[in-house]
Write an enzyme that holds these catalytic residues in place. Structure first.
Site, PDB file in Angstrom:
ATOM      1  N   GLU A  26      99.416  23.646  -0.572  1.00 61.72           N
ATOM      2  CA  GLU A  26      98.410  24.452  -1.261  1.00 61.72           C
ATOM      3  C   GLU A  26      99.130  25.416  -2.197  1.00 61.72           C
ATOM      4  O   GLU A  26     100.214  25.912  -1.891  1.00 61.72           O
ATOM      5  CB  GLU A  26      97.557  25.252  -0.257  1.00 61.72           C
ATOM      6  CG  GLU A  26      96.529  24.408   0.460  1.00 61.72           C
ATOM      7  CD  GLU A  26      95.418  25.230   1.119  1.00 61.72           C
ATOM      8  OE1 GLU A  26      95.300  26.444   0.847  1.00 61.72           O
ATOM      9  OE2 GLU A  26      94.658  24.646   1.911  1.00 61.72           O
ATOM     10  N   HIS A  80      92.860  28.873  -5.145  1.00 65.18           N
ATOM     11  CA  HIS A  80      93.845  28.131  -4.368  1.00 65.18           C
ATOM     12  C   HIS A  80      93.431  26.674  -4.328  1.00 65.18           C
ATOM     13  O   HIS A  80      92.296  26.332  -4.681  1.00 65.18           O
ATOM     14  CB  HIS A  80      94.051  28.728  -2.974  1.00 65.18           C
ATOM     15  CG  HIS A  80      92.944  28.502  -2.006  1.00 65.18           C
ATOM     16  ND1 HIS A  80      91.795  29.246  -1.996  1.00 65.18           N
ATOM     17  CD2 HIS A  80      92.803  27.612  -0.996  1.00 65.18           C
ATOM     18  CE1 HIS A  80      91.006  28.824  -1.022  1.00 65.18           C
ATOM     19  NE2 HIS A  80      91.593  27.819  -0.394  1.00 65.18           N
ATOM     20  N   HIS A  82      93.060  22.746  -2.642  1.00 64.33           N
ATOM     21  CA  HIS A  82      92.841  21.911  -1.465  1.00 64.33           C
ATOM     22  C   HIS A  82      93.306  20.517  -1.895  1.00 64.33           C
ATOM     23  O   HIS A  82      92.494  19.717  -2.361  1.00 64.33           O
ATOM     24  CB  HIS A  82      91.359  21.881  -1.070  1.00 64.33           C
ATOM     25  CG  HIS A  82      90.870  23.123  -0.393  1.00 64.33           C
ATOM     26  ND1 HIS A  82      89.550  23.324  -0.071  1.00 64.33           N
ATOM     27  CD2 HIS A  82      91.534  24.216   0.043  1.00 64.33           C
ATOM     28  CE1 HIS A  82      89.423  24.511   0.542  1.00 64.33           C
ATOM     29  NE2 HIS A  82      90.613  25.072   0.607  1.00 64.33           N
ATOM     30  N   ASP A  93      88.963  29.926   4.874  1.00 62.20           N
ATOM     31  CA  ASP A  93      88.774  30.668   3.611  1.00 62.20           C
ATOM     32  C   ASP A  93      87.693  31.725   3.780  1.00 62.20           C
ATOM     33  O   ASP A  93      87.822  32.849   3.297  1.00 62.20           O
ATOM     34  CB  ASP A  93      88.343  29.715   2.482  1.00 62.20           C
ATOM     35  CG  ASP A  93      89.432  28.713   2.127  1.00 62.20           C
ATOM     36  OD1 ASP A  93      90.612  29.012   2.361  1.00 62.20           O
ATOM     37  OD2 ASP A  93      89.077  27.637   1.616  1.00 62.20           O
TER      38      ASP A  93
HETATM   39 ZN   LIG Z   1      91.082  26.890   1.311  1.00 59.40          ZN
END
Ligand SMILES: [Zn+2]
Length: 134
Positions: A26, A80, A82, A93
């Site tokens: 990530e 961010h 995935h 999250d």
């Molecule tokens: Zn996430």
């Protein structure tokens, strides 16, 4: 609460290039701007170095916050990736969302990267419309 966030095609490209280059881990960063318009993208090192979670490097995050403040912008979003989905905010999250900003998730399905935005409050994620402008 922000209902819509405007990004340029250039911003989207910057984000996708960055997260692509870090996959399968990530990757994360910050979006700064004014009102609902993003003006600058920051990349922040994912201290967790994990394919399923991210923890922003606190020093890099602080440096970005200083820049944002001294340039009289606001923190509008945190993004961010995935790398293996899902497109939406994960339970982690949602439970770890610490700022009232748009949480942008850049997810990959097959080889396609896609951006979606969410406002997270009271344990719930509400979709924020991402407008891609020139
Ligand atoms: Zn996430």
């Amino acid at each position: 609460m922000i209902l819509q966030l405007n990004l340029t095609k250039g911003h989207v490209q910057e984000i996708v290039d960055h997260v692509k280059s870090h996959a399968p881990l990530e990757a994360c960063g910050l979006l700064a701007g004014k009102n609902d318009r993003v003006e600058k993208v920051f990349f922040v090192r994912n201290q967790a170095q994990s394919p399923v979670r991210f923890v922003m490097d606190p020093q890099e995050q602080l440096k970005a916050f200083d820049w944002i403040e001294s340039n009289e912008l606001d923190l509008l979003g945190i993004f961010h990736s995935h790398p293996t989905g899902p497109e939406t905010a994960s339970p982690t999250d949602i439970s770890e969302a610490a700022y009232d900003v748009v949480h942008v998730i850049c997810s990959r399905t097959d080889s396609e990267w896609k951006l979606r935005g969410f406002w997270i409050a009271n344990g719930e994620a509400t979709e924020v419309s991402l407008q891609i402008v020139d």
